[in-house]
Design an enzyme around this catalytic site. Structure first.
Site, PDB file in Angstrom:
ATOM      1  N   CYS A  27       0.823  -1.230   0.000  1.00 12.86           N
ATOM      2  CA  CYS A  27       0.000   0.000   0.000  1.00 12.86           C
ATOM      3  C   CYS A  27       0.852   1.273   0.000  1.00 12.86           C
ATOM      4  O   CYS A  27       0.350   2.354  -0.302  1.00 12.86           O
ATOM      5  CB  CYS A  27      -0.936   0.016   1.199  1.00 12.86           C
ATOM      6  SG  CYS A  27      -2.022  -1.401   1.219  1.00 12.86           S
ATOM      7  N   ASN A  40     -10.164  -0.312  -0.486  1.00 13.87           N
ATOM      8  CA  ASN A  40      -8.699  -0.261  -0.423  1.00 13.87           C
ATOM      9  C   ASN A  40      -8.135  -0.868  -1.714  1.00 13.87           C
ATOM     10  O   ASN A  40      -8.307  -2.053  -1.965  1.00 13.87           O
ATOM     11  CB  ASN A  40      -8.235  -1.054   0.814  1.00 13.87           C
ATOM     12  CG  ASN A  40      -6.726  -1.050   0.991  1.00 13.87           C
ATOM     13  OD1 ASN A  40      -5.999  -0.504   0.159  1.00 13.87           O
ATOM     14  ND2 ASN A  40      -6.255  -1.668   2.056  1.00 13.87           N
ATOM     15  N   HIS A  51      -3.583   7.094   2.588  1.00 13.73           N
ATOM     16  CA  HIS A  51      -3.967   5.778   2.079  1.00 13.73           C
ATOM     17  C   HIS A  51      -5.337   5.422   2.673  1.00 13.73           C
ATOM     18  O   HIS A  51      -5.642   5.789   3.806  1.00 13.73           O
ATOM     19  CB  HIS A  51      -2.925   4.736   2.493  1.00 13.73           C
ATOM     20  CG  HIS A  51      -3.313   3.346   2.102  1.00 13.73           C
ATOM     21  ND1 HIS A  51      -3.625   3.021   0.805  1.00 13.73           N
ATOM     22  CD2 HIS A  51      -3.488   2.211   2.845  1.00 13.73           C
ATOM     23  CE1 HIS A  51      -3.949   1.743   0.755  1.00 13.73           C
ATOM     24  NE2 HIS A  51      -3.882   1.236   1.977  1.00 13.73           N
TER      25      HIS A  51
HETATM   26  O1  UT7 Z   1      -3.956  -1.528   3.457  1.00 15.62           O
HETATM   27  C1  UT7 Z   1      -3.060  -1.573   4.518  1.00 15.62           C
HETATM   28  C2  UT7 Z   1      -3.267  -2.656   5.437  1.00 15.62           C
HETATM   29  N1  UT7 Z   1      -4.600  -2.953   5.858  1.00 15.62           N
HETATM   30  C3  UT7 Z   1      -5.159  -2.314   6.890  1.00 15.62           C
HETATM   31  O2  UT7 Z   1      -4.653  -1.326   7.353  1.00 15.62           O
HETATM   32  C4  UT7 Z   1      -6.395  -2.931   7.500  1.00 15.62           C
HETATM   33  C5  UT7 Z   1      -6.342  -2.804   8.995  1.00 15.62           C
HETATM   34  N2  UT7 Z   1      -7.408  -3.486   9.704  1.00 15.62           N
HETATM   35  C6  UT7 Z   1      -8.708  -3.121   9.627  1.00 15.62           C
HETATM   36  O3  UT7 Z   1      -9.083  -2.247   8.905  1.00 15.62           O
HETATM   37  C7  UT7 Z   1      -9.684  -3.809  10.565  1.00 15.62           C
HETATM   38  O4  UT7 Z   1      -8.970  -4.541  11.541  1.00 15.62           O
HETATM   39  C8  UT7 Z   1     -10.706  -4.735   9.852  1.00 15.62           C
HETATM   40  C9  UT7 Z   1     -11.697  -3.910   9.047  1.00 15.62           C
HETATM   41  C10 UT7 Z   1      -9.965  -5.705   8.948  1.00 15.62           C
HETATM   42  C11 UT7 Z   1     -11.503  -5.528  10.882  1.00 15.62           C
HETATM   43  O5  UT7 Z   1     -12.170  -4.639  11.774  1.00 15.62           O
HETATM   44  P1  UT7 Z   1     -12.082  -4.876  13.347  1.00 15.62           P
HETATM   45  O6  UT7 Z   1     -12.877  -3.814  13.978  1.00 15.62           O
HETATM   46  O7  UT7 Z   1     -10.621  -4.954  13.687  1.00 15.62           O
HETATM   47  O8  UT7 Z   1     -12.845  -6.244  13.499  1.00 15.62           O
HETATM   48  P2  UT7 Z   1     -12.292  -7.605  14.138  1.00 15.62           P
HETATM   49  O9  UT7 Z   1     -11.343  -8.253  13.202  1.00 15.62           O
HETATM   50  O10 UT7 Z   1     -11.856  -7.358  15.543  1.00 15.62           O
HETATM   51  O11 UT7 Z   1     -13.630  -8.444  14.189  1.00 15.62           O
HETATM   52  C12 UT7 Z   1     -14.731  -8.041  15.006  1.00 15.62           C
HETATM   53  C13 UT7 Z   1     -15.865  -8.997  14.727  1.00 15.62           C
HETATM   54  C14 UT7 Z   1     -15.460 -10.473  14.760  1.00 15.62           C
HETATM   55  O12 UT7 Z   1     -16.530 -11.213  15.310  1.00 15.62           O
HETATM   56  P3  UT7 Z   1     -16.508 -11.671  16.847  1.00 15.62           P
HETATM   57  O13 UT7 Z   1     -15.286 -12.523  16.988  1.00 15.62           O
HETATM   58  O14 UT7 Z   1     -16.437 -10.406  17.643  1.00 15.62           O
HETATM   59  O15 UT7 Z   1     -17.795 -12.402  16.993  1.00 15.62           O
HETATM   60  C15 UT7 Z   1     -15.330 -10.817  13.303  1.00 15.62           C
HETATM   61  O16 UT7 Z   1     -15.562 -12.180  13.056  1.00 15.62           O
HETATM   62  O17 UT7 Z   1     -16.384  -8.753  13.409  1.00 15.62           O
HETATM   63  C16 UT7 Z   1     -16.425  -9.987  12.697  1.00 15.62           C
HETATM   64  N3  UT7 Z   1     -16.230  -9.694  11.279  1.00 15.62           N
HETATM   65  C17 UT7 Z   1     -17.237  -9.433  10.444  1.00 15.62           C
HETATM   66  N4  UT7 Z   1     -18.572  -9.368  10.632  1.00 15.62           N
HETATM   67  C18 UT7 Z   1     -19.326  -9.069   9.577  1.00 15.62           C
HETATM   68  C19 UT7 Z   1     -15.053  -9.625  10.597  1.00 15.62           C
HETATM   69  N5  UT7 Z   1     -15.309  -9.312   9.305  1.00 15.62           N
HETATM   70  C20 UT7 Z   1     -16.650  -9.192   9.195  1.00 15.62           C
HETATM   71  C21 UT7 Z   1     -17.513  -8.891   8.126  1.00 15.62           C
HETATM   72  N6  UT7 Z   1     -18.837  -8.829   8.358  1.00 15.62           N
HETATM   73  N7  UT7 Z   1     -17.054  -8.621   6.880  1.00 15.62           N
END
Ligand code: UT7
Length: 326
Positions: free
Chosen positions: A113, A283, A253
């Site tokens: 990125c 992204n 970004h």
């Molecule tokens: O491009 C450069 C590099 N990339 C980034 O910088 C991305 C950085 N990370 C992020 O943007 C975020 O961490 C994500 C968007 C990927 C994830 O968001 P989060 O707030 O960190 O969510 P999480 O991974 O902690 O998951 C929270 C919950 C989980 O469920 P439980 O375990 O709490 O029941 C996940 O299973 O959300 C669930 N979840 C979803 N639910 C519905 C994860 N993805 C989804 C989804 N739809 N698409």
């Protein structure tokens, strides 16, 4: 040393648009979750017969036209991408073929990125040393070929597209003021496409296990992204003697709207001066910054003389920032 400024920009986004509602039918997700957790509403998806260089060629044609240039005027083509057409030839060489030019410099850069910021630094080097006078830098990705469409934690995040910036020698006070780059390969596994290279060559097993797709520990990457985008932004401002108040437009970004919000809060840039495209494009790793710069130009948010700050964080890990007088 010669300075470098922007001559023109261009962009190309594939026709097909995939909305959050479309994704609801593909994986266990919801428009509400994607919108509130990431800021993404929709993303563009390349057609089956489109390769990364095809997107670049279309974006390049627009940038050439807007800059009143022909492909023969370009001394070097640099493509920042993690989704090349082929392992080799480079995507930049495929772009030469698409533009029907030869003899100029052409190569790719992989800094995920942060690729466009890295490529901008290389373009500055070519221009400063007189190796090239006019450099076409593209950021381009077809992420849709390398995500696991059954993994809701990653497949909702990415989009396809290409952005191009043509740089040239500057003979006035516009252009690149300062650039800052960094990387930390010791924790790179937190965001990785494990298979397809020499460490894990393609096999039936790697395909079955979907190891040719993005694997990310989102939470961990998130924390590093906020910290390093802030640090890179502040470093480049400090080093060049400017403050956040001097910035006319911040072009970050676009990985997550919450990363952007946390970064601007820490750097001290108001929301009104922040360019956001994640809602429409998602992204698009190395393409995000040139796509967003071009969007700022065509919507009148970026004008000649403006001070532009840009910063990125991505796989590697890599990060970087630049300050530019438009
Ligand atoms: O491009 C450069 C590099 N990339 C980034 O910088 C991305 C950085 N990370 C992020 O943007 C975020 O961490 C994500 C968007 C990927 C994830 O968001 P989060 O707030 O960190 O969510 P999480 O991974 O902690 O998951 C929270 C919950 C989980 O469920 P439980 O375990 O709490 O029941 C996940 O299973 O959300 C669930 N979840 C979803 N639910 C519905 C994860 N993805 C989804 C989804 N739809 N698409």
């Amino acid at each position: 040393m010669k300075r470098m400024r922007v001559r023109s920009t261009g962009a190309y986004l594939p026709e097909k648009v995939l909305t959050n509602f479309d994704l609801e039918k593909m994986v266990d997700t919801s428009d509400e979750w994607i919108r509130t957790r990431t800021g993404i509403v929709e993303r563009h998806i390349a057609a089956d017969d489109e390769a990364t260089s095809d997107l670049v060629v279309k974006a390049a044609r627009e940038a050439l036209e807007r800059g009143n240039l022909t492909p023969e005027d370009i001394d070097a083509i640099i493509v920042a991408t993690v989704t090349p057409d082929t392992a080799y030839p480079s995507t930049a060489c495929w772009v030469q073929k698409g533009l029907n030019v030869k003899g100029n410099i052409a190569f790719d850069i992989n800094a995920a990125c942060s690729g466009f910021i890295y490529a901008t630094a290389v373009a500055q080097g070519l221009i400063a040393t007189g190796v090239a006078k006019t450099v076409l830098v593209a950021g381009a990705e077809i992420m849709s070929r390398f995500v696991n469409w059954e993994d809701r934690s990653t497949c909702v995040l990415f989009g396809d597209g290409a952005g191009v910036v043509i740089y040239e020698e500057s003979d006035d006070d516009s252009g690149l003021i300062d650039i800052y780059l960094g990387a930390d390969g010791t924790i790179g596994e937190l965001l990785i496409q494990p298979a397809g290279g020499t460490r894990m060559p393609p096999s039936h097993e790697t395909v079955e296990k979907k190891l040719h797709t993005v694997h990310m520990q989102g939470n961990e990457v998130f924390k590093h992204a906020v910290r390093m985008m802030q640090e890179a932004s502040l470093k480049v401002l400090e080093h060049s003697g400017y403050t956040a108040d001097d910035v006319d437009l911040f072009v970050p970004h676009q990985a997550n709207i919450r990363i952007i919000e946390a970064t601007i809060k820490r750097v001290g840039i108001p929301w009104e001066k922040t360019m956001v495209t994640i809602d429409k494009f998602a992204n698009v790793p190395a393409a995000t910054i040139p796509l967003t710069l071009h969007e700022a130009v065509i919507t009148g948010k970026l004008k000649k003389g403006d001070l532009v700050l840009s910063s990125a964080f991505g796989g590697g890990f890599t990060w970087g920032a630049f300050l530019m007088r438009w």
